[in-house]
Structure formats: structure tokens, C-alpha cells
Scaffold this motif. Structure first.
Motif, mmCIF file in Angstrom:
data_model
loop_
_atom_site.group_PDB
_atom_site.id
_atom_site.type_symbol
_atom_site.label_atom_id
_atom_site.label_comp_id
_atom_site.label_asym_id
_atom_site.label_seq_id
_atom_site.Cartn_x
_atom_site.Cartn_y
_atom_site.Cartn_z
ATOM 1 N N GLU A 28 0.827 -1.211 0.000
ATOM 2 C CA GLU A 28 0.000 0.000 0.000
ATOM 3 C C GLU A 28 0.861 1.261 0.000
ATOM 4 O O GLU A 28 0.552 2.230 -0.693
ATOM 5 C CB GLU A 28 -0.923 0.019 1.220
ATOM 6 N N ALA A 29 1.951 1.254 0.756
ATOM 7 C CA ALA A 29 2.851 2.411 0.795
ATOM 8 C C ALA A 29 3.490 2.623 -0.568
ATOM 9 O O ALA A 29 3.584 3.767 -1.048
ATOM 10 C CB ALA A 29 3.923 2.208 1.860
ATOM 11 N N ARG A 30 3.927 1.553 -1.206
ATOM 12 C CA ARG A 30 4.549 1.650 -2.530
ATOM 13 C C ARG A 30 3.542 2.186 -3.556
ATOM 14 O O ARG A 30 3.854 3.086 -4.336
ATOM 15 C CB ARG A 30 5.083 0.287 -2.965
ATOM 16 N N ASP A 31 2.330 1.645 -3.526
ATOM 17 C CA ASP A 31 1.301 2.093 -4.467
ATOM 18 C C ASP A 31 0.928 3.556 -4.218
ATOM 19 O O ASP A 31 0.727 4.324 -5.157
ATOM 20 C CB ASP A 31 0.055 1.204 -4.375
ATOM 21 N N GLY A 32 0.841 3.933 -2.956
ATOM 22 C CA GLY A 32 0.527 5.322 -2.612
ATOM 23 C C GLY A 32 1.627 6.269 -3.076
ATOM 24 O O GLY A 32 1.345 7.337 -3.630
ATOM 25 N N ALA A 33 2.875 5.884 -2.877
ATOM 26 C CA ALA A 33 3.999 6.718 -3.308
ATOM 27 C C ALA A 33 4.015 6.832 -4.832
ATOM 28 O O ALA A 33 4.265 7.918 -5.375
ATOM 29 C CB ALA A 33 5.315 6.132 -2.806
ATOM 30 N N ARG A 34 3.736 5.747 -5.507
ATOM 31 C CA ARG A 34 3.704 5.765 -6.973
ATOM 32 C C ARG A 34 2.596 6.706 -7.466
ATOM 33 O O ARG A 34 2.790 7.475 -8.400
ATOM 34 C CB ARG A 34 3.476 4.350 -7.507
ATOM 35 N N GLU A 35 1.454 6.658 -6.819
ATOM 36 C CA GLU A 35 0.331 7.516 -7.210
ATOM 37 C C GLU A 35 0.661 8.991 -6.961
ATOM 38 O O GLU A 35 0.361 9.851 -7.792
ATOM 39 C CB GLU A 35 -0.917 7.102 -6.417
ATOM 40 N N LYS A 36 1.286 9.295 -5.824
ATOM 41 C CA LYS A 36 1.677 10.677 -5.523
ATOM 42 C C LYS A 36 2.690 11.188 -6.546
ATOM 43 O O LYS A 36 2.628 12.333 -6.980
ATOM 44 C CB LYS A 36 2.291 10.776 -4.115
ATOM 45 N N LEU A 37 3.617 10.332 -6.939
ATOM 46 C CA LEU A 37 4.624 10.720 -7.925
ATOM 47 C C LEU A 37 3.973 10.991 -9.277
ATOM 48 O O LEU A 37 4.318 11.964 -9.955
ATOM 49 C CB LEU A 37 5.687 9.623 -8.064
ATOM 50 N N LYS A 38 3.004 10.170 -9.650
ATOM 51 C CA LYS A 38 2.288 10.401 -10.909
ATOM 52 C C LYS A 38 1.562 11.739 -10.872
ATOM 53 O O LYS A 38 1.552 12.481 -11.855
ATOM 54 C CB LYS A 38 1.268 9.282 -11.162
#
Length: 84
Positions: A28-38
């Protein structure tokens, strides 16, 4: 026959549950960070590699034409200087 100690069995279940929970949190942290970066990168204007290569090729061709024209101008100027 080996006897099962209920305390050890409970500890193993707890450890397995904790490992699963940590794996889920990590995902979840990885997916959240990826979404924020996008989201952060979405406002920036990037060009594709194909577009960059096309413009690079156009610039190289323009440079070649400029070199040819400069040589022609120099030749014409030399002819004018000889006549004068």
C-alpha cells in the motif's frame, strides 16, 4: 508422535499474520507513493522519445542546410570581391 504446544502454535500464527500485514502495508505504501509521484509529475510537460528524436533529426538537417548556405554565401562574396 510429536505433541503440539498451543503457545508455540499461537505464536507461529501471530508471526504469520504480522508478516502478511507488513507485506500489505508495504504494498500500500509503494502504491501510494507511486500515485503521488504520478500526480506530481502530471503537471510537467514531457516529450516522448520519438518526439525528441524527430526534433533532433530536424535540427541536424537544418544545421546541414545552414552550413551549405553559408558556403554558398562565402562563394558569392568571394566572387563579388574578385570583381571589385
Amino acid at each position: 508422535m510429536q505433541s503440539q504446544n498451543p503457545l508455540i502454535a499461537d505464536f507461529v500464527k501471530l508471526a504469520n499474520s504480522a508478516a502478511g500485514t507488513f507485506a500489505g502495508m508495504s504494498r500500500e505504501a509503494r502504491d501510494g507513493a507511486r500515485e503521488k509521484l504520478k500526480e506530481a509529475m502530471g503537471g510537467l510537460d514531457f516529450v516522448s522519445r520519438e518526439e525528441f528524436d524527430a526534433v533532433k533529426d530536424m535540427a541536424a538537417m537544418a544545421r546541414e542546410k545552414v552550413d551549405i548556405l553559408e558556403a554558398k554565401i562565402a562563394a558569392l562574396e568571394a566572387k563579388l570581391a574578385d570583381k571589385a
